[in-house]
Scaffold this active site. Structure first.
Site, short mmCIF file in Angstrom:
data_model
loop_
_atom_site.label_atom_id
_atom_site.label_comp_id
_atom_site.label_asym_id
_atom_site.label_seq_id
_atom_site.Cartn_x
_atom_site.Cartn_y
_atom_site.Cartn_z
CG ASP A 293 -1.92 -1.08 1.22
OD1 ASP A 293 -2.69 -1.20 2.19
OD2 ASP A 293 -1.96 -1.81 0.22
CG ASP B 226 -11.43 -1.78 -0.90
OD1 ASP B 226 -11.26 -0.75 -1.59
OD2 ASP B 226 -10.57 -2.67 -0.82
O1 1PR Z 1 -10.49 2.90 -5.16
O2 1PR Z 1 -9.57 2.36 -7.43
O3 1PR Z 1 -8.68 4.30 -6.12
O4 1PR Z 1 -8.21 1.93 -5.45
C1 1PR Z 1 -7.75 2.11 -4.16
C2 1PR Z 1 -7.03 0.85 -3.77
O5 1PR Z 1 -6.34 1.07 -2.54
C3 1PR Z 1 -7.98 -0.29 -3.55
O6 1PR Z 1 -7.37 -1.50 -4.03
C4 1PR Z 1 -8.12 -0.35 -2.03
O7 1PR Z 1 -8.25 -1.72 -1.59
C5 1PR Z 1 -6.79 0.18 -1.56
N1 1PR Z 1 -6.89 0.94 -0.33
C6 1PR Z 1 -7.45 2.16 -0.22
N2 1PR Z 1 -7.30 2.57 1.07
C7 1PR Z 1 -6.63 1.59 1.72
C8 1PR Z 1 -6.26 1.64 3.15
O8 1PR Z 1 -5.69 0.68 3.69
N3 1PR Z 1 -6.56 2.77 3.80
N4 1PR Z 1 -5.72 -0.64 1.01
C9 1PR Z 1 -6.36 0.57 0.83
C10 1PR Z 1 -6.46 -1.74 1.46
C11 1PR Z 1 -5.08 -3.48 0.83
C12 1PR Z 1 -3.90 -4.39 1.22
C13 1PR Z 1 -4.31 -5.81 1.19
C14 1PR Z 1 -4.71 -6.53 2.42
C15 1PR Z 1 -3.50 -7.06 3.17
N5 1PR Z 1 -5.57 -2.76 1.89
O9 1PR Z 1 -3.28 -3.99 2.35
O10 1PR Z 1 -5.40 -5.90 0.36
O11 1PR Z 1 -5.59 -5.74 3.16
O12 1PR Z 1 -3.53 -6.72 4.47
P1 1PR Z 1 -2.84 -7.62 5.61
O13 1PR Z 1 -2.15 -8.80 4.96
O14 1PR Z 1 -1.85 -6.69 6.26
O15 1PR Z 1 -3.94 -8.03 6.49
P2 1PR Z 1 -9.30 2.96 -6.07
#
Ligand code: 1PR
Length: 527
Positions: free
Chosen positions: A224, A379
């Site tokens: 991320d 999400d």
């Molecule tokens: O909505 O097309 O602009 O895309 C935004 C992208 O960023 C999406 O893929 C969304 O999932 C991701 N995203 C947005 N905000 C966050 C955040 O954490 N605040 N990441 C975020 C979500 C994704 C990874 C992974 C797992 C692993 N997290 O971290 O998918 O959650 O986590 P873990 O192994 O540590 O438990 P757009």
């Protein structure tokens, strides 16, 4: 000097990076006559058969290419660059291929997920110079929904099993072509390209000879990425999507360095998620594009980039289509793009209109770059109900009761990184996106993100049962056992983690060793 045939829709940067990384000087063809003056020609093909053949014809490249092949000069075709050698393809009825080899290109009709996306092995049908240095049990990266059926069986160089057995590479004299992507197959893939560059080396057969092959489960490292309050682009990590700790954006390292480390450790894919791109305009986010360019020069496994892929109108009223945004990411080295928030809005519109517009980012990008290049990042979060009758959304009966003991829940889609819940459930989202041309699902889970509690198996099961395209399980991994659990209890083709790798609690190699010891097929990486 290697001449590279770039017809404009392929991801040629990764092939150029691989060849230059091997010390070759690469020149891309601009004019037809440059084909016939080539010493060695590499033809990477990505996208779809019809647009490739139309562009080759329109640019006057098809005839010189056929002449080059007929003169039996050194040629290496990749993916669609293999399929183009044949007479026709089920992907584009009525469109003629180059016809260098008799036979046609057919679509997988497997009960397995299509596209065939991931790491699979090779059955060696005859010796070749490109096999020098291979053990024989290595796996290579495939991503395709079609496969070639040569009439002349003596042209078959390797076969691979996916549902049934198909031709995974051909060789006729100096003309070689592979369905898999050697530029994305790690060090073993680079070895094949190195052998092609070497020229006159002996034809060999590897000592280990597969009699059958199995596709491996993919282990993906996710980074991320966002700028911190000082404006530096850092790898961060949310805890249920909250990336701040004591007011500061959690900083877990530099994107390019961390990606290169995971590649060395054996990650089968690297995913970058630009998590604040929904706020600003990614094409102005030069640091992110720079991260991709630099990463693709040292990481030779598939790269996915997500974040902010949608239509934009900037402050001066200039409109950019999502296709332009995605094309910039592909030109910078991405193999796949992932669409999060925009996919939710597209599906809501689809449900309102009762039909596709043909203009959505999912449709536009998959039309040009192929559906395998379009990942939908979901999400979702649980919304508990006392009974399925309490909601029109697709509910599941859960073994994890809600705060008031509820036994049912549905998975609400969110946008803007989980900041905004929408009146749409994850099952409907993935089914409509598959219909619109998406090639893979990245299935996150807000409730599990960053918790080390393990994947949400019920969520993953309900999504893998709802679509026929590959699903990446994501969010919550805390131990190697959690990966085994998701592969034993669901048909997810891949599992993704972030926190446990960034915090060095578990290494990718430990996960793979544990899975392999428990009978799960994984890609072993050269230590
Ligand atoms: O909505 O097309 O602009 O895309 C935004 C992208 O960023 C999406 O893929 C969304 O999932 C991701 N995203 C947005 N905000 C966050 C955040 O954490 N605040 N990441 C975020 C979500 C994704 C990874 C992974 C797992 C692993 N997290 O971290 O998918 O959650 O986590 P873990 O192994 O540590 O438990 P757009």
């Amino acid at each position: 000097m290697i001449t590279l045939l770039d017809y404009g829709a392929g991801n040629v940067r990764s092939v150029i990076n691989a060849l230059e990384g091997l010390g070759a000087t690469v020149k891309t063809v601009q004019k037809p006559e440059e084909i016939l003056s080539a010493e060695k020609l590499v033809f990477p093909g990505v996208g779809n058969f019809e647009s490739m053949m139309n562009i080759l014809q329109d640019k006057g490249l098809a005839e010189p290419l056929k002449q080059y092949l007929d003169e039996d000069r050194p040629f290496f075709g990749i993916c669609l660059g293999l399929q183009a050698l044949f007479q026709e393809s089920e992907e584009a009825p009525g469109t003629r291929g180059l016809g260098f080899l008799k036979g046609k290109v057919k679509r997988f009709q497997e009960r397995l997920s299509v596209p065939h996306m991931g790491w699979n092995g090779l059955i060696f049908e005859k010796p070749s110079a490109i096999f020098n240095g291979l053990q024989g049990d290595e796996k290579f990266y495939f991503v395709h929904s079609y496969y070639v059926v040569p009439q002349d069986k003596s042209a078959i160089l390797t076969s691979t099993d996916y549902g049934s057995r198909f031709t995974s590479s051909i060789q006729k004299g100096n003309v070689i072509a592979t369905q898999f992507h050697p530029e994305k197959s790690g060090r073993t893939g680079l070895k094949i390209l190195e052998n092609f560059l070497a020229g006159d080396i002996p034809s060999v057969l590897p000592e280990k000879r597969n009699t059958t092959t199995r596709i491996a489960k993919r282990i993906i490292a996710c980074l991320d990425v966002r700028s911190n309050d000082q404006g530096d682009l850092v790898v961060t990590k949310g805890d249920q999507y909250d990336v701040r700790e004591k007011g500061e954006v959690r900083n877990l390292g530099k994107p390019v360095e961390l990606a290169a480390r995971y590649y060395q450790e054996g990650a089968d894919e690297i995913t970058f998620l630009n998590i604040t791109a929904f706020r600003d305009f990614p094409l102005k986010d030069m640091p992110m594009l720079e991260v991709l360019k630099r990463t693709s020069q040292e990481v030779f496994v598939p790269l996915t980039i997500g974040g902010g892929i949608r239509d934009y109108t900037d402050r001066n009223g200039r409109h950019y289509s999502s296709l332009e945004v995605a094309s910039e990411y592909f030109r910078s080295g991405a193999d796949k793009i992932s669409i999060g928030s925009d996919a939710v809005l597209i599906v809501e519109e689809y449900l309102r209109q009762g039909k596709a517009t043909g203009q959505s980012s999912v449709e536009q990008i998959s039309r040009i770059y192929g559906n395998q290049a379009v990942v939908i990042s979901v999400d979702p979060r649980r919304v508990y109900v006392s009974s399925p009758a309490d909601t029109r959304h697709k509910t599941i009966e859960t073994t994890i009761p809600g705060p008031n003991g509820e036994r049912y829940c549905w998975y609400q889609c969110t946008i803007k990184g989980g900041r905004e819940g929408r009146d749409l459930d994850a099952i409907t989202l993935v089914q409509v996106c598959e219909k619109l041309g998406a090639g893979e699902i990245l299935l996150n889970c807000i409730d599990r993100d960053g918790t080390n509690m393990g994947f949400d198996i019920e969520l993953i099961k309900s999504v893998t049962e709802a679509v026929s395209i590959p699903v990446i399980a994501s969010s919550g991994a805390g131990s190697p056992e959690h990966f085994l659990q998701v592969f034993e209890k669901t048909t997810a083709e891949a599992a993704l983690a972030a926190g446990i790798f960034h915090r060095k609690e578990v290494s990718i190699q430990e996960v793979k060793d544990y899975l392999s010891a428990n009978g799960i097929e994984v890609r072993k990486t050269l230590s």
